[in-house]
Motif scaffolding. Sequence first.
Motif, PDB file in Angstrom:
ATOM      1  N   PRO A  23      -3.381  -6.318 -10.009  1.00 28.24           N
ATOM      2  CA  PRO A  23      -2.319  -5.449  -9.464  1.00 28.24           C
ATOM      3  C   PRO A  23      -1.579  -6.092  -8.291  1.00 28.24           C
ATOM      4  O   PRO A  23      -0.364  -5.957  -8.161  1.00 28.24           O
ATOM      5  N   GLU A  24      -2.302  -6.828  -7.460  1.00 30.70           N
ATOM      6  CA  GLU A  24      -1.703  -7.509  -6.315  1.00 30.70           C
ATOM      7  C   GLU A  24      -0.731  -8.603  -6.779  1.00 30.70           C
ATOM      8  O   GLU A  24       0.371  -8.738  -6.247  1.00 30.70           O
ATOM      9  N   LEU A  26       0.753  -8.707  -9.734  1.00 32.81           N
ATOM     10  CA  LEU A  26       1.871  -8.033 -10.398  1.00 32.81           C
ATOM     11  C   LEU A  26       2.887  -7.534  -9.373  1.00 32.81           C
ATOM     12  O   LEU A  26       4.093  -7.712  -9.546  1.00 32.81           O
ATOM     13  N   GLU A  27       2.413  -6.948  -8.289  1.00 29.37           N
ATOM     14  CA  GLU A  27       3.306  -6.468  -7.234  1.00 29.37           C
ATOM     15  C   GLU A  27       4.050  -7.643  -6.586  1.00 29.37           C
ATOM     16  O   GLU A  27       5.262  -7.578  -6.353  1.00 29.37           O
ATOM     17  N   TRP A  28       3.339  -8.730  -6.314  1.00 28.31           N
ATOM     18  CA  TRP A  28       3.965  -9.900  -5.712  1.00 28.31           C
ATOM     19  C   TRP A  28       5.016 -10.502  -6.649  1.00 28.31           C
ATOM     20  O   TRP A  28       6.131 -10.819  -6.241  1.00 28.31           O
ATOM     21  N   SER A  30       6.584  -9.006  -9.071  1.00 24.14           N
ATOM     22  CA  SER A  30       7.693  -8.065  -9.211  1.00 24.14           C
ATOM     23  C   SER A  30       8.666  -8.220  -8.050  1.00 24.14           C
ATOM     24  O   SER A  30       9.886  -8.279  -8.242  1.00 24.14           O
ATOM     25  N   PHE A  31       8.142  -8.305  -6.848  1.00 23.15           N
ATOM     26  CA  PHE A  31       8.984  -8.471  -5.658  1.00 23.15           C
ATOM     27  C   PHE A  31       9.756  -9.789  -5.708  1.00 23.15           C
ATOM     28  O   PHE A  31      10.893  -9.877  -5.243  1.00 23.15           O
ATOM     29  N   GLU A  54       4.938  -6.076 -18.287  1.00 24.87           N
ATOM     30  CA  GLU A  54       5.287  -5.222 -17.144  1.00 24.87           C
ATOM     31  C   GLU A  54       6.610  -5.633 -16.495  1.00 24.87           C
ATOM     32  O   GLU A  54       7.347  -4.789 -16.005  1.00 24.87           O
TER      33      GLU A  54
END
Length: 154
Positions: A23-24, A26-28, A30-31, A54
């Motif tokens: 998840p970390e 994926l968030e990175w 995505s940003f 995603e």
Amino acid sequence: MNTTPEPPAARHIALVAHDNKKPELLEWASFNAGSLKKHYLYATGTTGNMLEHELGMQVHRFLSGPVGGDQQIGARIAEGGIDMLIFFWDPLESQPHDPDVRALLRLCTVWNIPMASNVATADFLISSPLFHEEYERVVPPFGPRDYTEFSGTP
């Protein structure tokens, strides 16, 4: 022959994350999707699948880490095909393929490949001016010629 020239300073970036860190990552990613989409992306199986589905990123997927994906990325590093590793590994969780993880990190050091193991380091790498321009890293003098003196063949 019709070829598309490689964009200036396009990098070959491997993205890997242990289960608790996916998840970390994926968030990175995505940003930083705007920056990452300009480069060639590689990932171990599950991480690559996650990034593709995603975020809609095009990713070359290797096997899952525990069944050889880490070793495949390591081989690509040794062949000169990976320029950077973003590997959000979990230092608090025992991994059945820990020797493969250590070997991958070792290869990055041996071949002078920049690597990030957490968000802060990944942020520093991707925001560096060197990330966005041509950069010729120093490569150790390893190669087929260097081993001939030990194998006895010319």
